[in-house]
Design an enzyme around this catalytic site. Structure first.
Site, PDB file in Angstrom:
ATOM      1  N   GLN A 114       0.826  -1.214   0.000  1.00  0.00           N
ATOM      2  CA  GLN A 114       0.000   0.000   0.000  1.00  0.00           C
ATOM      3  C   GLN A 114       0.857   1.261   0.000  1.00  0.00           C
ATOM      4  O   GLN A 114       0.438   2.290  -0.543  1.00  0.00           O
ATOM      5  CB  GLN A 114      -0.920  -0.011   1.227  1.00  0.00           C
ATOM      6  CG  GLN A 114      -2.169   0.845   1.069  1.00  0.00           C
ATOM      7  CD  GLN A 114      -3.212   0.201   0.184  1.00  0.00           C
ATOM      8  OE1 GLN A 114      -3.478  -0.971   0.281  1.00  0.00           O
ATOM      9  NE2 GLN A 114      -3.835   1.000  -0.680  1.00  0.00           N
ATOM     10  N   LYS A 117       1.702   1.705  -3.691  1.00  0.00           N
ATOM     11  CA  LYS A 117       0.458   1.920  -4.436  1.00  0.00           C
ATOM     12  C   LYS A 117      -0.073   3.335  -4.195  1.00  0.00           C
ATOM     13  O   LYS A 117      -0.431   4.053  -5.148  1.00  0.00           O
ATOM     14  CB  LYS A 117      -0.592   0.887  -4.007  1.00  0.00           C
ATOM     15  CG  LYS A 117      -1.921   1.021  -4.720  1.00  0.00           C
ATOM     16  CD  LYS A 117      -2.991   0.123  -4.125  1.00  0.00           C
ATOM     17  CE  LYS A 117      -2.630  -1.336  -4.212  1.00  0.00           C
ATOM     18  NZ  LYS A 117      -3.740  -2.213  -3.746  1.00  0.00           N
ATOM     19  N   LYS A 129      -2.662  -1.124   6.504  1.00  0.00           N
ATOM     20  CA  LYS A 129      -3.626  -2.182   6.229  1.00  0.00           C
ATOM     21  C   LYS A 129      -4.088  -2.766   7.554  1.00  0.00           C
ATOM     22  O   LYS A 129      -3.396  -2.638   8.578  1.00  0.00           O
ATOM     23  CB  LYS A 129      -3.006  -3.296   5.363  1.00  0.00           C
ATOM     24  CG  LYS A 129      -4.014  -4.046   4.508  1.00  0.00           C
ATOM     25  CD  LYS A 129      -4.530  -3.220   3.341  1.00  0.00           C
ATOM     26  CE  LYS A 129      -5.500  -4.016   2.481  1.00  0.00           C
ATOM     27  NZ  LYS A 129      -5.879  -3.279   1.274  1.00  0.00           N
ATOM     28  N   GLY A 168     -12.527  -0.430   2.895  1.00  0.00           N
ATOM     29  CA  GLY A 168     -12.885  -1.829   2.766  1.00  0.00           C
ATOM     30  C   GLY A 168     -11.830  -2.626   2.016  1.00  0.00           C
ATOM     31  O   GLY A 168     -10.903  -2.087   1.420  1.00  0.00           O
ATOM     32  N   ASP A 169     -11.975  -3.934   2.068  1.00  0.00           N
ATOM     33  CA  ASP A 169     -11.145  -4.876   1.336  1.00  0.00           C
ATOM     34  C   ASP A 169     -11.968  -6.164   1.264  1.00  0.00           C
ATOM     35  O   ASP A 169     -13.195  -6.126   1.423  1.00  0.00           O
ATOM     36  CB  ASP A 169      -9.790  -5.082   2.043  1.00  0.00           C
ATOM     37  CG  ASP A 169      -8.754  -5.792   1.170  1.00  0.00           C
ATOM     38  OD1 ASP A 169      -8.197  -5.134   0.275  1.00  0.00           O
ATOM     39  OD2 ASP A 169      -8.510  -6.993   1.372  1.00  0.00           O
ATOM     40  N   THR A 212     -12.132   0.171  -8.200  1.00  0.00           N
ATOM     41  CA  THR A 212     -11.002  -0.736  -8.437  1.00  0.00           C
ATOM     42  C   THR A 212     -11.151  -1.457  -9.769  1.00  0.00           C
ATOM     43  O   THR A 212     -10.192  -1.581 -10.536  1.00  0.00           O
ATOM     44  CB  THR A 212     -10.863  -1.753  -7.294  1.00  0.00           C
ATOM     45  OG1 THR A 212     -10.856  -1.060  -6.045  1.00  0.00           O
ATOM     46  CG2 THR A 212      -9.587  -2.555  -7.428  1.00  0.00           C
ATOM     47  N   ASN A 243     -16.429  -7.467  -5.851  1.00  0.00           N
ATOM     48  CA  ASN A 243     -16.547  -6.086  -6.306  1.00  0.00           C
ATOM     49  C   ASN A 243     -15.598  -5.777  -7.460  1.00  0.00           C
ATOM     50  O   ASN A 243     -16.003  -5.193  -8.480  1.00  0.00           O
ATOM     51  CB  ASN A 243     -16.265  -5.170  -5.106  1.00  0.00           C
ATOM     52  CG  ASN A 243     -16.333  -3.704  -5.455  1.00  0.00           C
ATOM     53  OD1 ASN A 243     -15.343  -3.138  -5.886  1.00  0.00           O
ATOM     54  ND2 ASN A 243     -17.477  -3.100  -5.263  1.00  0.00           N
ATOM     55  N   SER A 380     -10.861   6.384  -2.828  1.00  0.00           N
ATOM     56  CA  SER A 380     -10.958   6.584  -1.384  1.00  0.00           C
ATOM     57  C   SER A 380     -10.332   7.918  -0.984  1.00  0.00           C
ATOM     58  O   SER A 380     -10.872   8.652  -0.148  1.00  0.00           O
ATOM     59  CB  SER A 380     -10.258   5.445  -0.640  1.00  0.00           C
ATOM     60  OG  SER A 380     -11.063   4.289  -0.586  1.00  0.00           O
TER      61      SER A 380
END
Length: 448
Positions: A114, A117, A129, A168-169, A212, A243, A380
């Site tokens: 992350q 990213k 995370k 979310g994930d 995403t 998703n 986000s």
């Protein structure tokens, strides 16, 4: 002159000694470290400051118990995690994952990825995370609500709009974010910037649900354009049915491609006429059913058990959108055999390192997750901007910003690839481009 290779190996040895059992974390970090050699050679000051030694250690690791009561009256205890990895370029930002496989190694690997990213998005957000080994599958809404309330009772001590903003994930969608936000609000008052992925009635952003999956196709499209190619008429194999996969199918269809597969943990659907994303949405988002139901509703579709990556069929583009380490070396060889020219990752680290090596040997252009699936965290961050402004942007505004961000991510990766003569190694290009921004910020801020 600094021996960069020896320096990188010393960092690997340090990680291996300190975290010998954290295989997912090691896999993610070692892959990145190997690719940073060119920029470390150009910037010996990074080695002098032991920047990699700082980068691979989280700023903070939080682990806590999450007691919750099931509908049958049984008392359960799950583990909760939050790894606040790096805040050099902004407040911590990263999702929460609810899945039985969640452990410290998984959360650290995701948090490390992350960092880069988030850097690639160009937005001021650091890497983090979190999550729990709680499994929402098969749980009632009441059980999930009680878990989320208990989880947030501890997590709320460590987050805030300018400190750490979870999202979310896997296993955490709009329902879970709503319960988490409600629990936070009860304890701290209304602060709509503390979580992203919220409902539209309490500070959420349009296009966040699609981000995403849509972003994956915007990145893939940019990669193809750079080769003088187009998505029109391409056959695509997609894994997953959540998703990311659902909205990747939608955007791929809108851009003129034909998606021929979709899958879940039990098996996959093959539809030579093209997957209908509306049917997938109905099954997965409305009915919360299994993907095998698709074959009962679409005459041209077939359902098969097992991994979609063992399915031998001719196609052009692979978009793994399910979970980490879903493609091994042998499956990558089949991808090459089937004539695939591009692999872009919608899931986090879905390809084993030896699978990535097979892509390279097979002349497949590869878009790594930290670049290709950055659309979710990008929107986000745009949700955070809207919350700060107390404004809501239109779907078109957010979607246009998302497209610009994803195209820019590919452009940064391509520029680093060309600068260091990496021969279209867009994985190394993404690693370097993401790292250099974080490195510059860390150097400017000193040992903090």
């Amino acid at each position: 002159m600094t021996n960069v290779k020896a320096y990188i190996e010393s960092i690997k040895d340090q990680i291996d000694r300190r975290d010998p059992d954290q295989k997912e974390f090691q896999e993610a970090v070692f892959t990145v470290l190997d690719s940073l050699k060119p920029t470390l050679e150009e910037h010996p000051e990074y080695v002098e400051a032991n920047l990699l030694g700082q980068l691979v250690e989280p700023e903070r690791v939080i682990q806590f118990r999450v007691p919750w009561q099931s509908d049958d009256g049984k008392f359960n205890v799950s583990r909760g995690f939050r790894v606040q990895f790096n805040s050099a370029i902004g407040p911590y930002k990263g999702g929460l994952r609810l899945h039985p496989t969640v452990n410290l190694s998984v959360v650290k690997f995701l948090g490390f990825e992350q960092i880069l990213k988030n850097s690639l998005t160009g937005l001021p957000i650091g890497g983090a995370k979190g999550g729990s080994d709680f499994d929402p599958k098969g749980k009632s809404n009441s059980e999930i609500m009680r878990f989320c309330q208990s989880f947030m009772t501890e997590l709320q001590r460590h987050i805030g709009p300018d400190l750490d903003v979870p999202a979310g994930d896997i296993g955490v969608g709009g329902r879970e974010i709503g319960y988490l936000f409600g629990a936070y609000k009860r304890l701290n008052g209304y602060q709509n910037g503390v979580l992203t992925g919220k409902g539209l009635t309490f500070g959420g952003s349009l296009a966040r649900t699609e981000a995403t999956g849509f972003g994956l196709l915007y990145y893939t499209n940019a990669m193809l354009k750079a080769q003088g190619d187009t998505l029109t008429g391409k056959k695509i194999k997609i894994s997953g049915a959540g998703n990311v996969a659902t909205y990747a199918i939608q955007k791929a269809t809108e851009l003129g491609a034909k998606v021929i597969t979709v899958s879940d943990s039990n098996g996959y659907i093959y539809d030579p006429k093209g997957i209908d994303y509306k049917v997938v949405k109905q099954i997965k988002e409305v009915e919360r059913g299994r993907i095998r139901d698709y074959a009962d509703r679409v005459e041209s579709a077939e359902y098969h058990g097992g991994s979609v990556w063992n399915f031998d069929v001719d196609y052009d583009i692979a978009l793994p959108c399910a979970t980490q380490n879903e493609i091994n070396k042998d499956q990558a060889k089949l991808i090459v055999k089937d004539g695939v020219k591009y692999v872009c990752e919608g899931a986090n680290m879905p390809s084993y390192p030896d699978a990535i090596a097979v892509y390279r040997d097979g002349n497949i252009l590869y878009g790594p997750a930290k670049a290709a699936n950055a659309g979710g965290v990008a929107v986000s961050a745009l949700e955070m901007s809207q919350n700060s402004e107390r404004l809501a942007w239109s779907f078109e505004t957010v979607d246009n910003r998302l497209q610009d961000i994803m195209e820019d991510i590919f452009a940064k990766s391509e520029a680093a690839d060309k600068k260091y003569h990496l021969d279209k190694d867009y994985q190394a290009g993404a690693n370097i481009a993401g790292f250099e921004k974080v490195a510059e910020a860390m150097m400017a801020q000193g040992l903090v």
